[in-house]
Design a protein around this motif. Structure first.
Motif, mmCIF file in Angstrom:
data_model
loop_
_atom_site.group_PDB
_atom_site.id
_atom_site.type_symbol
_atom_site.label_atom_id
_atom_site.label_comp_id
_atom_site.label_asym_id
_atom_site.label_seq_id
_atom_site.Cartn_x
_atom_site.Cartn_y
_atom_site.Cartn_z
ATOM 1 N N GLY A 207 -0.570 5.925 -0.103
ATOM 2 C CA GLY A 207 -1.106 5.089 -0.472
ATOM 3 C C GLY A 207 -1.064 4.634 -2.324
ATOM 4 O O GLY A 207 -2.423 4.982 -3.160
ATOM 5 N N ASN A 208 -0.083 5.755 -2.578
ATOM 6 C CA ASN A 208 -0.191 4.857 -4.211
ATOM 7 C C ASN A 208 0.114 3.517 -4.685
ATOM 8 O O ASN A 208 1.068 2.482 -4.321
ATOM 9 C CB ASN A 208 1.035 5.605 -4.550
ATOM 10 N N GLN A 209 -0.822 3.242 -5.372
ATOM 11 C CA GLN A 209 -1.462 2.138 -5.459
ATOM 12 C C GLN A 209 -0.352 1.288 -6.817
ATOM 13 O O GLN A 209 -0.319 2.000 -7.856
ATOM 14 C CB GLN A 209 -3.327 2.068 -6.279
ATOM 15 N N ALA A 210 -0.262 -0.012 -5.779
ATOM 16 C CA ALA A 210 0.360 -0.825 -7.320
ATOM 17 C C ALA A 210 -0.271 -1.674 -7.617
ATOM 18 O O ALA A 210 0.326 -2.238 -8.660
ATOM 19 C CB ALA A 210 1.675 -1.054 -6.325
ATOM 20 N N SER A 211 -1.575 -1.616 -7.280
ATOM 21 C CA SER A 211 -3.213 -2.966 -7.974
ATOM 22 C C SER A 211 -3.467 -1.404 -7.854
ATOM 23 O O SER A 211 -4.053 -1.039 -7.161
ATOM 24 C CB SER A 211 -2.575 -3.999 -7.037
ATOM 25 N N ASP A 212 -4.912 -2.814 -8.573
ATOM 26 C CA ASP A 212 -5.900 -1.826 -8.241
ATOM 27 C C ASP A 212 -7.019 -1.837 -7.361
ATOM 28 O O ASP A 212 -8.141 -1.682 -7.343
ATOM 29 C CB ASP A 212 -6.681 -2.765 -9.589
ATOM 30 N N GLU A 213 -6.740 -2.847 -6.067
ATOM 31 C CA GLU A 213 -7.981 -2.894 -5.613
ATOM 32 C C GLU A 213 -7.982 -1.902 -4.412
ATOM 33 O O GLU A 213 -6.474 -1.413 -4.241
ATOM 34 C CB GLU A 213 -6.888 -4.617 -4.249
ATOM 35 N N ALA A 214 -8.569 -1.667 -4.080
ATOM 36 C CA ALA A 214 -9.074 -0.521 -2.829
ATOM 37 C C ALA A 214 -8.484 -0.688 -1.580
ATOM 38 O O ALA A 214 -8.032 0.812 -1.573
ATOM 39 C CB ALA A 214 -10.313 -0.434 -2.669
ATOM 40 N N VAL A 215 -7.954 -1.698 -0.895
ATOM 41 C CA VAL A 215 -7.012 -1.737 -0.046
ATOM 42 C C VAL A 215 -5.702 -0.795 0.095
ATOM 43 O O VAL A 215 -4.942 -0.201 1.431
ATOM 44 C CB VAL A 215 -6.647 -3.233 0.506
ATOM 45 N N TYR A 216 -4.941 -1.100 -1.484
ATOM 46 C CA TYR A 216 -3.926 0.183 -1.674
ATOM 47 C C TYR A 216 -3.961 1.162 -1.484
ATOM 48 O O TYR A 216 -3.046 2.019 -1.550
ATOM 49 C CB TYR A 216 -3.374 -0.950 -2.723
ATOM 50 N N ALA A 217 -5.494 2.039 -1.635
ATOM 51 C CA ALA A 217 -5.428 3.407 -2.170
ATOM 52 C C ALA A 217 -5.095 3.867 -0.467
ATOM 53 O O ALA A 217 -5.192 5.097 -0.623
ATOM 54 C CB ALA A 217 -6.907 3.366 -2.509
ATOM 55 N N ALA A 218 -5.421 3.612 0.598
ATOM 56 C CA ALA A 218 -5.471 3.526 2.121
ATOM 57 C C ALA A 218 -4.605 4.544 1.863
ATOM 58 O O ALA A 218 -3.217 3.065 2.376
ATOM 59 C CB ALA A 218 -6.377 3.099 2.847
ATOM 60 N N PRO A 219 -4.366 5.490 2.707
ATOM 61 C CA PRO A 219 -3.167 5.831 3.289
ATOM 62 C C PRO A 219 -2.103 5.187 4.466
ATOM 63 O O PRO A 219 -3.107 5.783 5.655
ATOM 64 C CB PRO A 219 -3.157 7.489 3.433
ATOM 65 N N TRP A 220 -0.775 5.052 5.207
ATOM 66 C CA TRP A 220 -0.890 4.604 5.755
ATOM 67 C C TRP A 220 -0.932 5.089 7.057
ATOM 68 O O TRP A 220 -1.666 3.849 8.017
ATOM 69 C CB TRP A 220 0.648 4.271 5.989
ATOM 70 N N LEU A 221 -0.927 5.803 7.824
ATOM 71 C CA LEU A 221 -1.477 6.217 8.862
ATOM 72 C C LEU A 221 -2.786 6.156 8.780
ATOM 73 O O LEU A 221 -3.256 5.916 10.915
ATOM 74 C CB LEU A 221 -1.323 8.213 9.213
ATOM 75 N N ALA A 222 -3.594 6.149 8.224
ATOM 76 C CA ALA A 222 -5.164 5.577 8.309
ATOM 77 C C ALA A 222 -5.952 4.374 8.689
ATOM 78 O O ALA A 222 -6.597 4.297 9.265
ATOM 79 C CB ALA A 222 -6.271 6.109 6.465
ATOM 80 N N VAL A 223 -4.595 3.722 8.599
ATOM 81 C CA VAL A 223 -5.054 1.949 8.386
ATOM 82 C C VAL A 223 -3.727 1.454 9.570
ATOM 83 O O VAL A 223 -4.346 0.397 9.842
ATOM 84 C CB VAL A 223 -4.981 1.722 7.479
#
Length: 361
Positions: A207-223
């Motif tokens: 979830g290394n963010q390329a954008s400021d939106e919170a949805v990009y902070a979620a680790p892949w396995l979490a979602v």
């Protein structure tokens, strides 16, 4: 761009279109083009597109609810819609120039993902060259870009964004359930991928963010498991609706069947709560490693519960449910097919959650 409530409302319209063609889609192994158009128009393809690229990202919770709503009418359509949304989130991890390429014509670009492959990307001047085949690329027939995972010669897993002109697909999806997802094989032959159209898989994982939106902070396995569990939730609801209709018949089912219906209804509700907790945790942000493992575990457990509930409903409905024209047999096939997905298996999720821990942790 759709807000959260607008997405759910638009999904209801897409569900009606999908439902009208669900029987034909299952028989012909293909969604109607107007169904895919309805999914895109509803906002699935732009649900997680960064604002800077013209999107207005909604929450994991709302996407999960919207996908389940479509699945009540056609699980295959919901599967494609869910992947439209979540693959859009993948593309948000591309460098800025890569995001500009993918969404040059607006945030509604239809993306697909290919993760099943042994392809090694060859380094060339300015980027990489890709050649190979990716299996099980759902929705590829209607796609405009593909995000394909391959390894580099150094062993690093990366995603590569490839436009439709650079890949073909072969009709390879002949299955018992989820027959209309169009999960065919995608082939690339010596496609050049510039460096700005690639990013490390590790960024998505962490979830290394390329954008400021919170949805990009979620680790892949979490979602990631939500992508595939949400259609199963909607399909289970559809099975329950078919069976509960029998309670209004002049000759209601025997008591043991009514008990089974009540048990399955409760299990479907419980599974929904597990999925919505996983989605809500990701929406909150700041997801810990423990919460990531819990979300993966809960999604896999929810799918086990849903599949069991549908099994019980199908079994209790007797021979009539097995008739070719019965909606229940189609739903049962879809649920069993979807539940077999590698990302939904409980053992691997359980072992991540129950990994050895330091004393007192």
């Amino acid at each position: 761009m759709p807000t959260q409530t607008e997405l759910l409302s638009a999904a209801a319209k897409a569900a009606r279109v999908a439902g009208e063609g669900a029987v034909e889609a299952d028989a012909g192994r293909r969604l109607r083009p107007e169904v895919v158009d309805a999914l895109a128009d509803a906002g699935f393809s732009r649900a997680f597109v960064p604002a800077e690229s013209g999107g207005a990202p909604v929450s994991f919770t709302e996407v999960t609810r919207a996908v389940a709503a479509v699945a009540e009418e056609c699980p295959s359509a919901a599967w494609v819609g869910s992947l439209m949304a979540h693959t859009g989130r993948f593309a948000g991890f591309l460098p800025a120039e890569g995001r500009a390429d993918v969404w040059a014509d607006g945030p509604g670009t239809r993306l697909v993902a290919g993760l099943v492959s042994q392809v090694v990307a060859q380094p060339v001047d300015g980027g990489w060259e890709l050649s190979g085949t990716w299996s099980f690329v759902s929705g590829v027939e209607f796609s405009e870009w593909a995000l394909l995972m391959a390894t580099t010669d150094a062993g690093e897993a990366r995603f590569f964004a490839v436009p439709r002109a650079d890949y073909t697909f072969e009709d390879t999806w002949f299955t018992l359930g989820m027959r209309a997802t169009g999960s065919h094989a995608l082939t690339v032959e010596r496609a050049f991928v510039p460096a700005h159209r690639s990013f490390p898989f590790a960024d998505l994982m962490a979830g290394n963010q390329a954008s400021d939106e919170a949805v990009y902070a979620a680790p892949w396995l979490a979602v990631n498991s939500l992508t595939f569990a949400a259609p199963i939730l909607g399909a289970a609801r559809a099975a329950l609706a078919v069976v509960t209709a029998s309670l209004s018949s002049p000759k209601p089912p025997k008591d043991s069947v009514r008990v089974d219906i009540a048990r399955s209804a409760g299990e479907i509700d419980a599974a929904e709560l597990l999925l919505l907790r996983a989605a809500g945790t990701a929406d909150r942000g700041g997801v810990t490693a423990e919460e990531t493992a819990r979300g993966s575990r809960d999604c896999a457990l929810a799918v086990e519960i849903l599949a069991g509930a549908v099994d019980r409903l199908f079994r209790g409905s007797g021979t009539r449910a097995q008739a070719e024209g019965s909606p229940l047999q189609r739903i049962w096939r879809d649920v069993r097919g979807a539940a077999s997905h590698g990302g939904l298996q409980f053992e691997s999720a359980a072992l991540r959650w129950a990994a050895p821990r330091p004393a007192g942790a």
